[in-house]
Design a protein around this motif. Sequence first.
Motif, PDB file in Angstrom:
ATOM      1  N   TYR A 137       0.824  -1.195   0.000  1.00 23.10           N
ATOM      2  CA  TYR A 137       0.000   0.000   0.000  1.00 23.10           C
ATOM      3  C   TYR A 137       0.861   1.249   0.000  1.00 23.10           C
ATOM      4  O   TYR A 137       0.515   2.269  -0.590  1.00 23.10           O
ATOM      5  CB  TYR A 137      -0.946  -0.011   1.196  1.00 23.10           C
ATOM      6  N   ARG A 141       0.651   4.282  -2.661  1.00 21.30           N
ATOM      7  CA  ARG A 141       0.493   5.684  -2.344  1.00 21.30           C
ATOM      8  C   ARG A 141       1.567   6.535  -2.970  1.00 21.30           C
ATOM      9  O   ARG A 141       1.312   7.617  -3.509  1.00 21.30           O
ATOM     10  CB  ARG A 141       0.583   5.858  -0.829  1.00 21.30           C
ATOM     11  N   MET A 148      -6.985   1.163  -3.162  1.00 22.95           N
ATOM     12  CA  MET A 148      -7.381   1.593  -1.827  1.00 22.95           C
ATOM     13  C   MET A 148      -6.933   0.560  -0.805  1.00 22.95           C
ATOM     14  O   MET A 148      -6.754  -0.608  -1.133  1.00 22.95           O
ATOM     15  CB  MET A 148      -8.904   1.713  -1.753  1.00 22.95           C
ATOM     16  N   LEU A 149      -6.833   1.001   0.393  1.00 26.60           N
ATOM     17  CA  LEU A 149      -6.539   0.072   1.475  1.00 26.60           C
ATOM     18  C   LEU A 149      -7.642  -0.983   1.580  1.00 26.60           C
ATOM     19  O   LEU A 149      -7.417  -2.130   1.965  1.00 26.60           O
ATOM     20  CB  LEU A 149      -6.441   0.851   2.782  1.00 26.60           C
ATOM     21  N   VAL A 160      -9.764  -3.585   7.936  1.00 30.37           N
ATOM     22  CA  VAL A 160      -9.015  -2.520   7.278  1.00 30.37           C
ATOM     23  C   VAL A 160      -8.315  -1.622   8.288  1.00 30.37           C
ATOM     24  O   VAL A 160      -7.254  -1.063   8.020  1.00 30.37           O
ATOM     25  CB  VAL A 160      -9.950  -1.727   6.351  1.00 30.37           C
ATOM     26  N   ILE A 181      -4.151  11.194  -0.265  1.00 31.74           N
ATOM     27  CA  ILE A 181      -4.936  10.613  -1.358  1.00 31.74           C
ATOM     28  C   ILE A 181      -5.764  11.694  -2.007  1.00 31.74           C
ATOM     29  O   ILE A 181      -6.451  12.451  -1.339  1.00 31.74           O
ATOM     30  CB  ILE A 181      -5.903   9.554  -0.833  1.00 31.74           C
ATOM     31  N   TYR A 186      -9.038   8.163  -8.215  1.00 29.73           N
ATOM     32  CA  TYR A 186      -9.893   6.986  -8.311  1.00 29.73           C
ATOM     33  C   TYR A 186     -10.896   7.068  -9.450  1.00 29.73           C
ATOM     34  O   TYR A 186     -11.515   6.066  -9.793  1.00 29.73           O
ATOM     35  CB  TYR A 186     -10.674   6.794  -7.008  1.00 29.73           C
ATOM     36  N   ARG A 224     -13.955   9.874   3.391  1.00 28.85           N
ATOM     37  CA  ARG A 224     -13.347   8.852   2.550  1.00 28.85           C
ATOM     38  C   ARG A 224     -13.380   9.309   1.100  1.00 28.85           C
ATOM     39  O   ARG A 224     -14.425   9.694   0.613  1.00 28.85           O
ATOM     40  CB  ARG A 224     -14.119   7.546   2.621  1.00 28.85           C
ATOM     41  N   PRO A 225     -12.242   9.266   0.430  1.00 27.06           N
ATOM     42  CA  PRO A 225     -12.231   9.734  -0.961  1.00 27.06           C
ATOM     43  C   PRO A 225     -13.128   8.901  -1.862  1.00 27.06           C
ATOM     44  O   PRO A 225     -13.680   9.422  -2.836  1.00 27.06           O
ATOM     45  CB  PRO A 225     -10.761   9.592  -1.381  1.00 27.06           C
TER      46      PRO A 225
END
Lengths: 676, 178
Positions: A137, A141, A148-149, A160, A181, A186, A224-225
């Motif tokens: 991860y 990044r 995503m995680l 998670v 992020i 995304y 959260r993105p």
Amino acid sequence: MTGRVCRGCGGTDIELDAARGDAVCTGCGSVLEDNIIVSEVQFVENSGGGSSAVGQFVSLDGAGKTPTLGGGFHVNLGKESRAQTLQNGRRQIHHLGNQLQLNQHCLDTAFNFFKMAVSKHLTRGRKMAHVIAACLYLVCRTEGTPHMLLDLSDLLQVNVYVLGKTFLLLARELCINAPAIDPCLYIPRFAHLLEFGEKNHEVSMTALRLLQRMKRDWMHTGRRPSGLCGAALLVAARMHDFRRTVKEVISVVKVCESTLRKRLTEFEDTPTSQLTVDEFMKIDLEEECDPPSYTAGQRKLRMKELEQVLSKQLEEVEGEISSYQDAIEIELENSRPKAKGALASLTKDGSVEDTASSLFGEEDAEDEELEAAASHLNKDFYRELLGSGNPGSSEAEGSPEAGSRPPALESLLGPLPTAASLGISDSIRECISSQSRDPNASGDGELDLSGIDDLEIDRYILNEAEARVKAELWMRENAEYLREQREKEARIAKEKELGIYKEHKPKKSCKRREPIQASTAGEAIEKMLEQKKISSKINYSVLRDLNSKGGGLQREDVRPEDRASARKLSRRKTPASRSGADPVASVGKRLRPMVSTQPAKKVAVGEALLPSSPLAGAEPARPAVVVVESGPVSYHPEEEPEEEDPDEEDGEPCVSALQMMGGNDYGCDGDDDDGY
Amino acid sequence: MDADSDVALDILITNVVCVFRTRCHLNLRKIALEGANVIYKRDVGKVLMKLRKPRITATIWSSGKIICTGATSEEEAKFGARRLARSLQKLGFQVIFTDFKVVNVLAVCNMPFEIRLPEFTKNNRPHASYEPELHPAVCYRIKSLRATLQIFSTGSITVTEMRPFLHRWSLGWPWDLC
């Protein structure tokens, strides 16, 4: 070359011969050094006539067998383990990375991170899978890939947040600053998954614009993105006449439906939402909004203020109502027929609280809740009295109920169970009437009692009746748990009876077995055998019969515990069971464990430790056992004592011990299964 | 910019956690039966006792170790702990009040402005960490004070630390940084 001085003549002219590895002084000819270690490349002639360099390739990962001069066996082992760890890690990284479709460069970088982590001992105490996921991860990044995680945790089936913790730790320890992020990363990935066909690019661009707008409007901080992306894509899709339902979007974006709706409503609150599609594409509004949580907070504050104002008004209104009530009450009293007797005095009393205080003497209770409870209790008391008393005062019953009750109390109390209020009033009475006890300072000088109100503390301690009630309540509450415990104990007791009891300790790490200290190999094997568990799926009698001629009268100096392990090796152990006086008795001892279906080692050991067992007991046991065991081979116990072959005995242990060790692994597994 | 001079920032201590030992074995069953405000958790082996006067909740283990949470100041925590020991004494245990230590202090403060979290983290790289996927706030650790600040975008900040009196100082940080 280093400018050394010759010991003999003091001259500095020293010749180094690399081929021979010598250092010679040219002045006096004394040899200063012999066998110098050189770093030149040497060539050797091959069979084919060509020449090749002498040496070995050592890989960067350190997996080569580097021969260390002299000691270093210990060092070698350490290196091997590290190399193994790295290899293992590399394999896992590749495995995971391929599932995520990361390119080779990313995987190499991840492996480098992993190496750094191992060298800083960050893998200790953590699951390797977590560390690997964190490394991957981190790479995602830093490279900015749209992973995503959540994806990683999906692959590993791990929580998670656990992964996030490991990831944060790794980033901190390795001093790697992962860039924040950006939800825009995304968009292409989700857009592709939502299958917009040819208009994919346009929808993505629209969604990107929406996201930028959201950022300006402070919707993205702390969120959260993926949720923001989902909302942006949904709106963008609708703008381009694609009908994507909320369900489809959330299955792709992996957020909850309510989250998505919330984002949409927040976006609705911003002024941008008022623009039409075309306007949105062209114009960018100047003003920025506050973050939605901030506006929510402001709204809450405003609501609170409103509520306060309202409550104030309510109080005023209530005050008016109560004054009306009083007036009505007075009228009713004047008009209604007077009740006689004690009841009259009771009903004539105005407020209920006064009677409460008169009943209890001085009002010591500080809490108004207790007060209220007491008064409520008294009200019930009154109601009962009035109801069961004078039927003529049924009207009187009606009116005090309506009248003398201040509204606040009613709202406070509601459905209070009388038992509880009774209990409380008991303790109040006790507290008020009892004198304060002397502070119990027996042998405790360290507790500073200043400012501690003993009376109040006394209230925390229940008396007997209350304790009983409470115990009952607790029992009822935790009935499930208690029942489980009892069943468990019953089960254990039953198992103990049948002799199949196996203790299931909660997962403790295996105790290190002490190294076996024995003088001969045979002794060592015996000790090992007694330590290791032995399988119960083997019909020992048959086994014994296979080597049936091995049982003899010869005694061997063997510890009695060996009898426990004797079952597997029939022939070899027959002498082992012969310690002490009675060979037959020992046979009986051996047989006795056979009675139980799954002879636990404990039982056998327990029995074995009995040095003297009655022969008589053994004898009848034997025929009984013979009957029970219906093996393919008929068992003749009479043959047993005769057979013993000492010579074979010596040879046997070596072979069968090996078998034991090899077979014991199976045995152990079998044991585990049987023990459920 | 001094934190307290210009704008009246109210720092509220919301929680003080402390531990102490009674140096004697406690019979949980007895406490559970005779105490008035106790919850007996038999499966984990502890008793929760709640006091009203300083509003605290204490977790009591049979070894004699007690953790007290919910107090709003250090003195209150100590006071509550002493009361608790006193009530255990009254129940009949030979309680000695030792090893009292404040373990954790949680305070809340509200900044009058919003904070941009991504830029904040960028400017304060080693100390601040922000994972929007995991938690909405930036976690800012001050190693020298052993304090952790959680900074939300609305401007509210929670401070968690071991030593009780350093809130002002630790809150001075964000003023300088924002």
